[in-house]
Design an enzyme around this catalytic site. Structure first.
Site, PDB file in Angstrom:
ATOM      1  N   ARG A  63      32.880  97.271  75.539  1.00 52.41           N
ATOM      2  CA  ARG A  63      32.331  97.650  76.862  1.00 52.41           C
ATOM      3  C   ARG A  63      30.916  97.922  77.141  1.00 52.41           C
ATOM      4  O   ARG A  63      30.819  99.735  77.164  1.00 52.41           O
ATOM      5  CB  ARG A  63      33.456  98.258  77.607  1.00 52.41           C
ATOM      6  CG  ARG A  63      34.773  97.210  77.560  1.00 52.41           C
ATOM      7  CD  ARG A  63      33.905  96.302  78.551  1.00 52.41           C
ATOM      8  NE  ARG A  63      35.353  95.291  79.010  1.00 52.41           N
ATOM      9  CZ  ARG A  63      35.046  94.441  79.546  1.00 52.41           C
ATOM     10  NH1 ARG A  63      33.787  93.655  79.893  1.00 52.41           N
ATOM     11  NH2 ARG A  63      36.822  94.247  80.113  1.00 52.41           N
ATOM     12  N   ALA A  75      41.245  89.006  81.635  1.00 49.40           N
ATOM     13  CA  ALA A  75      40.780  89.629  83.715  1.00 49.40           C
ATOM     14  C   ALA A  75      39.860  88.973  82.930  1.00 49.40           C
ATOM     15  O   ALA A  75      38.679  88.731  82.335  1.00 49.40           O
ATOM     16  CB  ALA A  75      40.687  91.214  83.115  1.00 49.40           C
ATOM     17  N   GLU A  91      41.617  83.148  83.304  1.00 46.48           N
ATOM     18  CA  GLU A  91      41.310  84.100  82.343  1.00 46.48           C
ATOM     19  C   GLU A  91      42.036  84.548  80.743  1.00 46.48           C
ATOM     20  O   GLU A  91      41.898  84.555  79.794  1.00 46.48           O
ATOM     21  CB  GLU A  91      40.866  85.337  82.847  1.00 46.48           C
ATOM     22  CG  GLU A  91      39.700  85.277  84.432  1.00 46.48           C
ATOM     23  CD  GLU A  91      38.593  85.649  82.829  1.00 46.48           C
ATOM     24  OE1 GLU A  91      38.536  85.572  81.998  1.00 46.48           O
ATOM     25  OE2 GLU A  91      37.560  85.171  83.739  1.00 46.48           O
ATOM     26  N   GLU A 137      30.212  81.430  76.531  1.00 51.38           N
ATOM     27  CA  GLU A 137      28.970  81.910  75.610  1.00 51.38           C
ATOM     28  C   GLU A 137      28.459  83.257  75.975  1.00 51.38           C
ATOM     29  O   GLU A 137      28.341  83.966  76.935  1.00 51.38           O
ATOM     30  CB  GLU A 137      27.829  81.700  76.181  1.00 51.38           C
ATOM     31  CG  GLU A 137      26.538  81.022  74.840  1.00 51.38           C
ATOM     32  CD  GLU A 137      25.254  79.792  75.716  1.00 51.38           C
ATOM     33  OE1 GLU A 137      24.181  80.613  74.815  1.00 51.38           O
ATOM     34  OE2 GLU A 137      25.825  79.054  76.576  1.00 51.38           O
TER      35      GLU A 137
END
Lengths: 180, 180
Positions: A63, A75, A91, A137
Site C-alpha cells: 500500500r 476489495a 473482486e 495489470e
C-alpha cells in the site's frame, strides 16, 4: 436536537484518478458560513471469503500511502454504475479465484465521514469454489489463508489495521458466534 | 513473495484545509511505472467513553459529505506534533466533558490505505468523571448515552456505519467479553 449544514456553493479544486476534491461554502445551523472540503470517492466493496472450517482468504499487497504491505480482505473500487454486490463478487474472483454459493451483507463502512464520501460495502462469502485468479495489470498481491480465530487475534492485537478488514473480521466472527 | 513500489518523483496537486493531494510516479516490482495518487491527512484519535455499567457516550453530528447526522465515538484530528493519546483525551473533554482514570489503546485504523495516509488511533476510556464540555466554534453535536450491547446491535444491523465507531464498539465489546 437536529443539526444541518446547507450547501451554498462550491468549486472543484482537484480532479484526479481515484478522487476529486471540492471546496464548498455551507451555512451552519447558527447562520454562520463555513468552508467544507470534500474528497469525492466512487466507493467500493470488500469481501471476506471463509470456507466451511472457518479458514479465510486474505490478500497481502503493498500500500503506497503507508509504504508497506498490508493484509486485507479482497476489495476494490466500484466501477461506474456497478452494484456493490457485483463488485464484491468480481473482486473475489479477480483476486482469489473463488466463487461463492452464499454472499452475506455485513453492512456499510463510511471510512472517513468528516471529509470523504467513500462508502465501502462489506460482505462475507461462504460455500467457496476454487478457480483461478486473474489480477488487473499492475496489480501484485499474494493470497494467504488464515483461520477466522487467528484473524480476530491479529485484529485485536493491532497487527491488522486496515479498517475494512478489521470490520469484516470482527463482524464475521460475531456472526459465527451468534450461529453457535 | 514481497512487493514494493518505489517513489520516483511527484508533485503536489492540491493543498487544502484538511487534506493535501500529491500525484507521484512510482516503479512497481516488474519495473513498470505507474501514477500513485495520495491524499495526505494528519491522522486523528477516537475514544469511546464507557462507564462502570457499560454505558457509552457517543456524539451525534451532521456529516457534510453524507448530508446526514451520524452517531459516532468522540474523535478529532491530530494537531501538529500532537500525541494521539493526548488528542483522544482532549477530544473526550471537549466533546463530552469527561475525564477518565483509564485510557486503553485499541489499535490503529488505516481508514483507506489504497489512497489515503489517514491513521486513526482508537481508545477506550474507563473510570469516567463528568465535567462540562466545551465545543470548538462552529462545532454542533449532541451527546447520547447508549449501552455497549445496544451499540453492538446498531453496529451489527448497519445503523452505525462510521468505520472508527464500528471498530471501537466491536473491539471494546470483545475486550469486555474476554474480561468475564
Amino acid at each position: 436536537m437536529s443539526y444541518f449544514e446547507k450547501r451554498i456553493d462550491g468549486e472543484q479544486k482537484y480532479k484526479g484518478v481515484i478522487v476529486n476534491v471540492v471546496l464548498d461554502r455551507a451555512e451552519l445551523c447558527d447562520g454562520s458560513i463555513v468552508k467544507r472540503e470534500v474528497v469525492q470517492h466512487p466507493g467500493g466493496a470488500t469481501i471476506l471469503p471463509m470456507d466451511d472450517e472457518g479458514y479465510c482468504y486474505c490478500v497481502r499487497q503493498f500500500r503506497y500511502p503507508f509504504q508497506k504491505e498490508l493484509l486485507e480482505a479482497p476489495a476494490g473500487k466500484l466501477e461506474y454504475g456497478e452494484n456493490p454486490r457485483e463488485c464484491a463478487v468480481r473482486e473475489l474472483s479477480e483476486e482469489t479465484g473463488f466463487t461463492a454459493d452464499e454472499i452475506i451483507y455485513l453492512g456499510a463502512d463510511y471510512t472517513s465521514p468528516g471529509f470523504s464520501t467513500e462508502t465501502l460495502h462489506i460482505y462475507l462469502a461462504r460455500g467457496l469454489h476454487k478457480g483461478k485468479n486473474h489480477l488487473d495489470e499492475g496489480e501484485f498481491l499474494s493470497v494467504e489463508k488464515h483461520h477466522i480465530d487467528e484473524l480476530t487475534e491479529l485484529v485485536m492485537n493491532g497487527e491488522i489495521a486496515d479498517g475494512k478488514t478489521v470490520i469484516a473480521v470482527l463482524k464475521a466472527k460475531r456472526l459465527l458466534e451468534s450461529e453457535k
